[in-house]
Scaffold this motif. Sequence first.
Motif, PDB file in Angstrom:
ATOM      1  N   ARG A  16       0.836  -1.213   0.000  1.00 19.86           N
ATOM      2  CA  ARG A  16       0.000   0.000   0.000  1.00 19.86           C
ATOM      3  C   ARG A  16       0.865   1.256   0.000  1.00 19.86           C
ATOM      4  O   ARG A  16       2.030   1.216   0.406  1.00 19.86           O
ATOM      5  N   SER A  17       0.247   2.367  -0.409  1.00 22.54           N
ATOM      6  CA  SER A  17       0.953   3.644  -0.522  1.00 22.54           C
ATOM      7  C   SER A  17       1.518   4.130   0.800  1.00 22.54           C
ATOM      8  O   SER A  17       2.647   4.604   0.854  1.00 22.54           O
ATOM      9  N   SER A  18       0.727   4.022   1.867  1.00 20.24           N
ATOM     10  CA  SER A  18       1.192   4.573   3.146  1.00 20.24           C
ATOM     11  C   SER A  18       2.477   3.860   3.588  1.00 20.24           C
ATOM     12  O   SER A  18       3.402   4.493   4.090  1.00 20.24           O
ATOM     13  N   LEU A  19       2.549   2.561   3.338  1.00 22.05           N
ATOM     14  CA  LEU A  19       3.756   1.817   3.695  1.00 22.05           C
ATOM     15  C   LEU A  19       4.919   2.215   2.786  1.00 22.05           C
ATOM     16  O   LEU A  19       6.049   2.394   3.250  1.00 22.05           O
ATOM     17  N   LEU A  20       4.651   2.383   1.508  1.00 28.63           N
ATOM     18  CA  LEU A  20       5.695   2.816   0.568  1.00 28.63           C
ATOM     19  C   LEU A  20       6.335   4.107   1.070  1.00 28.63           C
ATOM     20  O   LEU A  20       7.562   4.231   1.112  1.00 28.63           O
ATOM     21  N   HIS A  21       5.501   5.061   1.464  1.00 28.75           N
ATOM     22  CA  HIS A  21       6.045   6.361   1.853  1.00 28.75           C
ATOM     23  C   HIS A  21       6.804   6.286   3.172  1.00 28.75           C
ATOM     24  O   HIS A  21       7.807   6.970   3.352  1.00 28.75           O
ATOM     25  N   GLU A  22       6.369   5.419   4.063  1.00 29.03           N
ATOM     26  CA  GLU A  22       7.099   5.226   5.316  1.00 29.03           C
ATOM     27  C   GLU A  22       8.449   4.538   5.048  1.00 29.03           C
ATOM     28  O   GLU A  22       9.473   4.914   5.622  1.00 29.03           O
ATOM     29  N   LEU A  23       8.457   3.541   4.174  1.00 26.19           N
ATOM     30  CA  LEU A  23       9.723   2.863   3.829  1.00 26.19           C
ATOM     31  C   LEU A  23      10.687   3.846   3.182  1.00 26.19           C
ATOM     32  O   LEU A  23      11.883   3.860   3.496  1.00 26.19           O
ATOM     33  N   GLU A  24      10.166   4.671   2.303  1.00 28.40           N
ATOM     34  CA  GLU A  24      10.994   5.684   1.636  1.00 28.40           C
ATOM     35  C   GLU A  24      11.606   6.624   2.685  1.00 28.40           C
ATOM     36  O   GLU A  24      12.807   6.908   2.652  1.00 28.40           O
ATOM     37  N   LYS A  25      10.777   7.054   3.621  1.00 27.34           N
ATOM     38  CA  LYS A  25      11.245   7.986   4.651  1.00 27.34           C
ATOM     39  C   LYS A  25      12.345   7.348   5.513  1.00 27.34           C
ATOM     40  O   LYS A  25      13.386   7.955   5.767  1.00 27.34           O
ATOM     41  N   GLN A  26      12.105   6.101   5.903  1.00 21.26           N
ATOM     42  CA  GLN A  26      13.065   5.414   6.772  1.00 21.26           C
ATOM     43  C   GLN A  26      14.375   5.117   6.041  1.00 21.26           C
ATOM     44  O   GLN A  26      15.454   5.204   6.627  1.00 21.26           O
ATOM     45  N   ALA A  27      14.270   4.752   4.768  1.00 26.24           N
ATOM     46  CA  ALA A  27      15.486   4.454   3.996  1.00 26.24           C
ATOM     47  C   ALA A  27      16.272   5.741   3.745  1.00 26.24           C
ATOM     48  O   ALA A  27      17.506   5.748   3.830  1.00 26.24           O
ATOM     49  N   ALA A  28      15.558   6.838   3.482  1.00 25.84           N
ATOM     50  CA  ALA A  28      16.221   8.134   3.255  1.00 25.84           C
ATOM     51  C   ALA A  28      16.981   8.553   4.515  1.00 25.84           C
ATOM     52  O   ALA A  28      18.127   9.009   4.444  1.00 25.84           O
ATOM     53  N   LYS A  29      16.337   8.358   5.662  1.00 28.18           N
ATOM     54  CA  LYS A  29      16.947   8.706   6.945  1.00 28.18           C
ATOM     55  C   LYS A  29      18.265   7.972   7.145  1.00 28.18           C
ATOM     56  O   LYS A  29      19.207   8.494   7.734  1.00 28.18           O
ATOM     57  N   ARG A  30      18.323   6.736   6.665  1.00 34.46           N
ATOM     58  CA  ARG A  30      19.534   5.914   6.806  1.00 34.46           C
ATOM     59  C   ARG A  30      20.462   6.066   5.607  1.00 34.46           C
ATOM     60  O   ARG A  30      21.463   5.357   5.507  1.00 34.46           O
ATOM     61  N   ASN A  31      20.062   6.926   4.676  1.00 32.96           N
ATOM     62  CA  ASN A  31      20.873   7.168   3.494  1.00 32.96           C
ATOM     63  C   ASN A  31      21.183   5.874   2.739  1.00 32.96           C
ATOM     64  O   ASN A  31      22.318   5.609   2.353  1.00 32.96           O
ATOM     65  N   MET A  32      20.168   5.039   2.568  1.00 32.44           N
ATOM     66  CA  MET A  32      20.356   3.759   1.877  1.00 32.44           C
ATOM     67  C   MET A  32      19.154   3.510   0.956  1.00 32.44           C
ATOM     68  O   MET A  32      18.182   4.249   0.977  1.00 32.44           O
ATOM     69  N   LYS A  33      19.290   2.460   0.157  1.00 31.42           N
ATOM     70  CA  LYS A  33      18.166   2.042  -0.670  1.00 31.42           C
ATOM     71  C   LYS A  33      17.657   0.710  -0.161  1.00 31.42           C
ATOM     72  O   LYS A  33      18.446  -0.209   0.048  1.00 31.42           O
ATOM     73  N   GLN A  34      16.366   0.610   0.043  1.00 31.25           N
ATOM     74  CA  GLN A  34      15.775  -0.638   0.522  1.00 31.25           C
ATOM     75  C   GLN A  34      15.200  -1.409  -0.659  1.00 31.25           C
ATOM     76  O   GLN A  34      14.404  -0.878  -1.432  1.00 31.25           O
ATOM     77  N   ASP A  35      15.585  -2.683  -0.763  1.00 25.69           N
ATOM     78  CA  ASP A  35      15.018  -3.552  -1.798  1.00 25.69           C
ATOM     79  C   ASP A  35      13.660  -4.085  -1.341  1.00 25.69           C
ATOM     80  O   ASP A  35      13.517  -4.528  -0.188  1.00 25.69           O
ATOM     81  N   VAL A  36      12.700  -4.058  -2.243  1.00 24.19           N
ATOM     82  CA  VAL A  36      11.348  -4.511  -1.916  1.00 24.19           C
ATOM     83  C   VAL A  36      10.749  -5.298  -3.078  1.00 24.19           C
ATOM     84  O   VAL A  36      11.222  -5.201  -4.224  1.00 24.19           O
ATOM     85  N   LEU A  37       9.699  -6.046  -2.766  1.00 25.45           N
ATOM     86  CA  LEU A  37       8.818  -6.617  -3.786  1.00 25.45           C
ATOM     87  C   LEU A  37       7.430  -6.032  -3.552  1.00 25.45           C
ATOM     88  O   LEU A  37       7.061  -5.746  -2.405  1.00 25.45           O
TER      89      LEU A  37
END
Length: 230
Positions: A99-120
């Motif tokens: 879902r979108s809300s999770l996408l945006h939270e994952l994006e925020k958390q990955a940005a905070k850690r300065n990394m890219k998170q792999d997802v399906l």
Amino acid sequence: MSLETRLSDCKKDLEELCKQAGRNPQDVRLIAVSKTVGLPEVQEAIACGQFDFGENRTCMFTEKQTAFPEARWHFIGSLQSNKAHEVVGKSFLIHSLDRSSLLHELEKQAAKRNMKQDVLIEVNVSGEATKAGISPKELPAFVEEVLQCGHINCKGLMTMAPQGSLTVARKTFAGLRELSDAMQSRYGKHDNITFDELSMGMSNDYACAISEGATMVRIGRKIFSESFEQ
Ligand SMILES: *Cc1c(COP(=O)(O)O)cnc(C)c1O
């Protein structure tokens, strides 16, 4: 039967199924779903050479990932947005972006850690009301949202088949593969999105999943349960 025997039987079966399907066994990754067992069983599986593990709850994920950081940990369960921070950066792959809300939270958390998170992206191919996942109809719009997220790498699609009928399971897996092919030809030219991975197939339906093109199977009971009968 020991865990070692169940694990090696499972691997042999996967190899045999790949052969029958004309596929290279190295193209199908076995993810051992350890959600029903504790640290000792995980340790035993690691000692037998198992490398990829899946967990569906954040607390268990964290406990096992912390105990065995040398293994590769997949998050496969439904993920609450307020717990996303517990798996971002710790999970080799999050299979359940639904879902979108999770996408945006994952994006925020990955940005905070300065990394890219792999997802399906999890897709509700079968349309069962109780199943999580993006509907096939909404998938293109969702993929376009993922394209806007600079800290998310989409590697492919995941689905769960309805239980009870292998005919229905096969149709579900074939449906995911067709969606993946369609998404690949429409969006395949972007940096942060590919459709190389198909995560599908569990203890009772992995044979159909392999013949329909799974690149990852998520198997729990067949490896970790003494009483599982196919
Ligand atoms: C539990 C679980 C599995 C493994 O199921 P088994 O039937 O035990 O093989 C696979 N995928 C997900 C998302 C799960 O929650």
